[in-house]
Structure formats: structure tokens, C-alpha cells
Design an enzyme around this catalytic site. Structure first.
Site, PDB file in Angstrom:
ATOM      1  CE  LYS A   1      -2.486  -6.911   5.982  1.00 31.71           C
ATOM      2  NZ  LYS A   1      -1.785  -6.255   4.893  1.00 31.71           N
TER       3      LYS A   1
ATOM      4  N   GLY B   1      -2.459  -2.254  -3.907  1.00 35.72           N
ATOM      5  CA  GLY B   1      -1.548  -1.850  -4.969  1.00 35.72           C
ATOM      6  C   GLY B   1      -2.133  -0.864  -5.956  1.00 35.72           C
TER       7      GLY B   1
ATOM      8  CB  ALA C   1      -5.005  -2.402   0.772  1.00 38.04           C
ATOM      9  N   GLY C   2      -4.406   0.414  -0.802  1.00 39.09           N
ATOM     10  CA  GLY C   2      -5.053   1.339  -1.720  1.00 39.09           C
ATOM     11  C   GLY C   2      -4.710   2.801  -1.525  1.00 39.09           C
TER      12      GLY C   2
ATOM     13  CG  ASN D   1       4.307  -2.492   0.286  1.00 35.16           C
ATOM     14  OD1 ASN D   1       5.384  -1.950   0.059  1.00 35.16           O
ATOM     15  ND2 ASN D   1       4.098  -3.772   0.041  1.00 35.16           N
ATOM     16  CB  THR D   2       1.709  -0.119  -3.684  1.00 33.61           C
ATOM     17  OG1 THR D   2       1.444  -1.468  -3.345  1.00 33.61           O
ATOM     18  CG2 THR D   2       2.001  -0.031  -5.162  1.00 33.61           C
TER      19      THR D   2
END
Lengths: 255, 384
Positions: free
Chosen positions: A95, A156, A182-183, A204-205
Site C-alpha cells: 500500500k 484517524g 481512512a476516515g 483501523n482507528t
């Protein structure tokens, strides 16, 4: 039937890609299993081969590694990190993340295209993380990317689909898998982006910051699957309640 | 006989000058910062905001915010988690020399202090580095006293090269350098530079830095910029809280880091928050006293202003304090610390700069981190 997600000639049943950098390594196995993820990203800079708390030792063997180039500030650094990943037996998937902004962590699309081109030529299966821009996505296709990973909101931030309209354009126009990365802050947003026709979601976050990380991974896995099914089933017509009754504009027609 | 003191605002020969208005701009903002004007209502308003302005930052550093530490902490935790997950980086400092040419009245290493001086030979360094590496650590901070004669740039460069054989991440906390010297040390293997201004108040700075090159205020102020121009990856900021008005100094530190990040968006920013401990029996006498409450307020303010910045918790603090601020606000903690010269494998060759309050070993700190539900991170950097 829910067909496989195919990236660079490799097929996957799951459309959930899990990020690994923000929760305890000891729960990794449970998180992967709960979410049903078959691909897991890891920052190569966290790999501590032969040392303490080496992330690579905690990732289940049946999961495909997707090392990222986090820490790279330009194409050249991304290429070097990718080569290191390959030398460390992390496989051919990479990635590409090129970031030269410590505040918002926004990807540098220009450098990302350059890195993608070099790495694709070297036989990597390149999955570039990018700000959703149609022209850039087209350049990434030309550069040899195996998928395109547009951000939904800053990394994040858990802000959800801030770039929704632009992701939709990529879904409509780009023939490679679109993996929203993301996000994404909650399962319902992951579900929504899958309903829109995205091919997969990386998260992830939102999972790592949940009270129960493994349970949230499960919720994301289910939401992504539900969204995919909804997309395949074809969403029904949504009535427009704001339309006002008025004289038809075409009422004058006689024959 | 009185000797003419050096003007602290005039660069000495050989010091690189950066054409920038940042220092004047920050000094003006700090001068106008009146923390007593803020009320509880101001604090509450700021605590409801998602992103803080520089004025908001001044509000949460004010005395009015002190009774709201709990709310600030509750706001800080998710910010820390969003940006750093539950990872806590581990590192240790290695003092390679304690010779110093500065007369700073608050520092144990100062040149007038009759302490045991020494520096490590390269063979001794190798032994120390091996001993540290055996603990599993991958991040090292190399420190020296401020003496260009005894610990020259090349000596430090060689130390970095040796350390690079054992560690993935090397930082330096040494005297300020010109950008070409930072470039050289970067080439040797260092990527992170810490320089602490100690106090941003020029008058106080002059009073406590009586002689030596450290007395030159603007040269120290622009160190981070020169380090970044030299290719360093990240820079750390800090004021020695309690040396002067800690609120103003913390305010200035935050502004300094904020403006550097704006000017160099790729730079990784970090804060340290060392403090001068108040004398126990003098608690209410000095408004500059920085007790644990005030220290935490400053750390929380750094976090809320720059949620993406690393924050290191000093070994000067007691274990109980350190254990509670990691994860909430701090993202990096030292372990297995010796602040004398050597002391990891060899017996300490020279005296310590200050007394540490947390003598725990790497495994002890590791287990503490795990017991808090956090993840010890040994390496989070890849040099490319």
C-alpha cells in the site's frame, strides 16, 4: 452471488481490510477472526524482526500482508520501503502511502503516482492511498496500480464519508477495485460506501478506539458484507417526499 | 572587577542566522498573553470546540482552566488514541559526555559546578550501546553537555554512526548547531533533534544563562529550523517549566511548535515538559510553581493544541505520574535510564545532570504499559 474481490490476480472472499497499528498486538488474532478480514495492513516501520513486540509475529499466517510505506515523504522513500518489505518476506502487495504533512496526514497524490509506476514495474501489487481525484485515479490506472484507495476523511478522524461524491465518481469511472480507506468512523458508514459500489473498505482507528475492539471488528465485517449485498441486490426506488403536487408541465400534449 | 557580559540577542561569530520573523512574532504574542483575563465560561466554550485556535490554547493554559483538568483529560484521551492508537514508544537516553562550557544557574552540568566530568571513548560507547540494545530498545537519544571542545560535532557524529548499528531511531539532545552540521549528523544516522529553549522570556534567559554560547537566545530559538533545513525528520520543543512564568513559557512553546509545523508541514513535532520541582515547604509562595496539576495542565494543553504531536514524559517524574499520563497525553516514555555518563554497562564515568525519579528497567516499564492495556512500541521508524 457475492463474487470474489480480485486484486492483482488474487481472490479474496472478505471485503474488509484491517489496519493494525492502533491496538494491542495480543488481541490481533481475535480482531482478525471477528472481522473476517483476509488482508491486514501493517506499517513496515513497526516490524521489529527478532525483537520485542514484533507485529509480524502476531498476524495470523492465513492472512495476506499488505505492508504500507508509512513514513515515506516522497516517491523515492516509498519505493525504498516497499523494497525493504519485500526483502523482509512481506510479499508483493504494497500500500503506497506518501505523506509530507504531519498535521492532516494527507497523501501526496503526485508522488504517489510516481511511486506506483516504479513499483508496478518491479512486479509489486500496488495499492495506492490517495485523495479522491478522478484525474489522479486515471493516472494511477496508467501507472499500473492494482486497486485505488481513496480516503473518506483524514486518517484517524472517524469523520465518515466527507468525500462521498468524489468517491462515487471513482466507483463509476475507474475499472480497478476502489477500496475506501481512512476516515470511516462507524459501521454504518462502511455499509453506506459499500452500497455505493465501492469494492472494499479499509478500517483501523474506528475499530482500535472502540471499547471492545474485537466486537467492533465484527460489526464492521457485518456492515461491509451487508453493504455489498445491498449493492448487488440493487437499491430500491427512494420516494422524494419534498416534491410538490402541481399542474403537470406536459399536460398540454394532445396526441 | 566586572566583566562585560555578552549581549544575549547578538549572534556570535560562526553562528548561522536564519532570516525569519518567527521569534519576534512569538515574543509579541507571548507579551500580549494575559492568562488572567479568561473566565470559566471561556474555558467551557473552548472545551466544546473540535479544533483549538491559538487563543483557545491560551485559555486552556490559564488559571481558570486549572479546575477543569478532568474535562481536559477526557477530551485529550480520544485525541491521543485517534492519532497514536494505544501505542507507547520506549526509548532511553545515553549521555556520552558531560563537559559543558555554559554557566546556566539551574543546571547540574554547568561549567562552574565542580562535578566529576567525563566522556565516553568509542570503545566504551560500543559497550554501552550493546548493553542498551540487549534490553530490546530500538530508539536511542544521545546527549552531551554543551561543549564544542570536548564533545565536538565529529565526536557526536561517530557516536551516532556506532549507535546506528544497534538502533533504528536515533535522536540527539546536544548544543545547537548550524544547518550544515545538522546535515552531517543526519547523514551519520540521526533523525530527531531536541533543543529546549528553557525560558522564552529574554530577561530571565539572560539572568540564568550567565556565560557560554547558550546565552545567545536567537541562535537557540532557531535551532529546530536549522535542524529541519539540515534534513532532520523531526524536532522537539520544551521549556523548563518553573524557571520563569510557566504559563507564558508553555504558551510560547506551543506557539513555537505550531509555527514550525506550519512552515515545515512534513516535520514531526514533539514536546517534552521538564519542570523545576517546587520546594515542598514553599508550596504557596511562588505563583511560578509547577506542581503535578500544573504540569498535567501544560501537557494536556500541548495535546489539545496539536493532537498529532508526540509528547514525552520525563524520567524526572515519579512512576505513579508517568504511568497515568501515558495513553492519556504522553506517547513516549523512557526506561532503563541513567543520566550520568555511561552507567548502562560500565560504571558511571561522570556525575549526573539531575536525579531521576523513575529508575525502572525496560522490562518493568514494558510490563507496566501492558498492564495499562497499552501496547509497548519498540520501533516506529524506518530510515530510508
Amino acid at each position: 452471488m457475492n463474487e470474489q474481490l480480485v486484486i492483482g490476480g488474487h481472490g479474496f472472499q472478505s471485503r474488509f481490510i484491517l489496519g493494525s497499528g492502533k491496538f494491542s498486538l495480543k488481541i490481533m488474532k481475535a480482531v482478525v477472526e471477528n472481522g473476517g478480514a483476509e488482508i491486514i495492513t501493517l506499517a513496515l516501520r513497526r516490524a521489529n524482526i527478532g525483537g520485542e513486540e514484533n507485529i509480524l509475529e502476531h498476524i495470523p499466517k492465513n492472512v495476506t500482508l499488505l505492508p504500507n510505506t508509512s513514513g515515506a515523504r516522497n516517491a523515492e522513500e516509498a519505493v525504498r520501503i516497499a523494497r525493504l518489505a519485500r526483502a523482509m518476506n512481506c510479499g508483493d502487495f504494497v500500500k503506497v502511502e506518501v505523506i509530507r504533512d504531519s498535521k492532516y496526514l494527507m497523501p501526496d497524490n503526485y508522488e504517489t503516482i510516481k511511486a506506483t509506476e516504479i513499483l508496478a514495474k518491479e512486479g509489486f501489487i500496488v495499492m495506492p492511498y490517495m485523495y479522491p481525484d478522478l484525474n489522479v485515479a486515471r493516472s494511477l490506472v496508467d501507472a499500473g496500480a492494482a486497486a485505488v484507495m481513496p480516503l473518506a476523511a483524514p486518517i484517524g478522524s472517524n469523520k465518515g464519508l466527507s468525500t462521498k461524491d468524489f468517491i462515487q465518481i471513482l466507483v463509476d469511472e475507474i475499472d480497478l477495485p476502489i477500496i475506501v480507506d481512512a476516515g470511516i468512523g462507524r459501521p454504518s458508514q462502511a455499509c453506506e460506501v459499500m452500497e455505493m459500489g465501492a469494492d472494499a473498505v479499509m478500517c483501523n482507528t474506528a475499530i482500535a478506539t472502540a471499547k471492545n475492539v474485537a466486537q467492533m471488528a465484527k460489526a464492521f465485517g457485518q456492515a461491509i458484507e451487508a453493504g455489498r449485498n445491498a449493492y448487488l441486490a440493487g437499491l430500491g426506488r427512494v420516494l422524494n417526499h419534498t416534491a410538490e403536487a402541481s399542474s403537470p408541465l406536459t399536460g398540454f400534449l394532445e396526441d | 572587577m566586572t566583566t562585560q557580559k555578552t549581549n544575549p540577542m547578538e549572534y556570535s561569530e560562526g553562528m548561522e542566522i536564519i532570516d525569519s520573523e518567527m521569534m519576534d512574532c512569538i515574543l509579541k504574542l507571548v507579551e500580549n498573553y494575559d492568562y488572567n483575563q479568561y473566565t470559566e465560561a471561556d474555558v467551557k466554550k473552548v472545551l466544546n470546540k473540535e479544533q483549538l485556535t491559538l487563543e483557545d490554547y491560551g485559555v486552556i493554559l490559564s488559571p481558570a482552566a486549572l479546575p477543569h483538568l478532568e474535562e481536559m483529560a477526557r477530551k485529550a484521551v480520544p485525541e491521543t488514541r485517534k492519532h497514536f492508537g494505544n501505542g507507547i514508544c520506549l526509548f532511553t537516553p545515553l549521555y556520552i559526555s558531560n563537559y559543558c562550557e555554559n554557566h546556566c544557574i539551574y543546571c547540574g552540568f554547568n561549567c562552574k559546578n565542580k562535578i566529576r566530568r567525563g566522556k565516553l571513548s568509542f570503545a566504551e560507547m560500543e559497550e554501552e550501546l550493546k548493553a542498551i540494545a540487549e534490553t530490546g530498545l530500538k530508539e536511542l537519544l544521545i546527549l552531551t553537555g554543551e561543549s564544542r571542545h570536548q564533545s565536538g560535532v565529529e565526536y557526536i557524529g561517530e557516536a551516532i554512526k556506532l549507535a546506528a548499528n544497534y538502533f533504528t531511531n536515533i535522536g540527539i539532545e546536544i548544543y545547537p548547531l548550524n544547518s550544515d552540521e545538522y546535515a552531517y549528523l543526519h547523514e551519520c544516522g540521526a533523525d530527531f533533534v531536541s533543543v529546549y529553549q528553557e525560558t522564552y522570556n529574554i530577561n530571565k534567559y539572560e539572568q540564568v544563562h550567565l556565560s557560554g554560547s547558550k546565552r545567545i537566545y536567537p541562535y537557540r530559538f532557531y535551532s529546530q529550523e536549522r535542524a529541519l533545513l539540515g534534513g532532520m525528520r523531526g524536532v522537539a520543543f520544551g521549556a523548563l517549566l518553573g524557571l520563569d512564568d510557566f504559563r507564558k513559557d508553555a504558551y510560547a512553546t506551543g506557539l513555537h511548535a505550531f509555527f514550525i509545523q506550519q512552515k515545515y508541514p512534513q516535520a514531526e513535532i514533539a514536546f517534552s515538559s521538564p519542570r523545576l520541582r517546587p520546594f515542598i515547604n514553599n508550596a504557596d509562595n511562588n505563583p511560578n510553581d509547577v506542581h503535578e496539576k500544573q504540569l498535567l495542565q501544560v501537557m494536556l494543553a500541548y495535546r489539545l493544541l496539536m493532537p498529532y504531536a508526540g509528547i514525552t514524559i520525563s524520567t524526572r517524574e515519579r512512576a505513579g505520574f508517568r504511568d497515568h499520563v501515558i495513553g492519556m497525553v504522553a506517547t513516549k516514555i523512557s526506561a532503563g535510564v541513567s543520566v550520568g555518563v555511561g552507567g548502562h554497562k560500565l560504571e558511571e564515568k561522570a556525575d549526573e545532570q539531575f536525579e531521576i525519579s523513575d529508575p525502572r528497567s525496560v522490562p518493568e516499564v514494558h510490563h507496566m504499559i501492558i498492564s495499562k492495556g497499552l501496547q509497548p512500541v519498540y520501533t516506529d521508524y524506518i530510515r530510508v
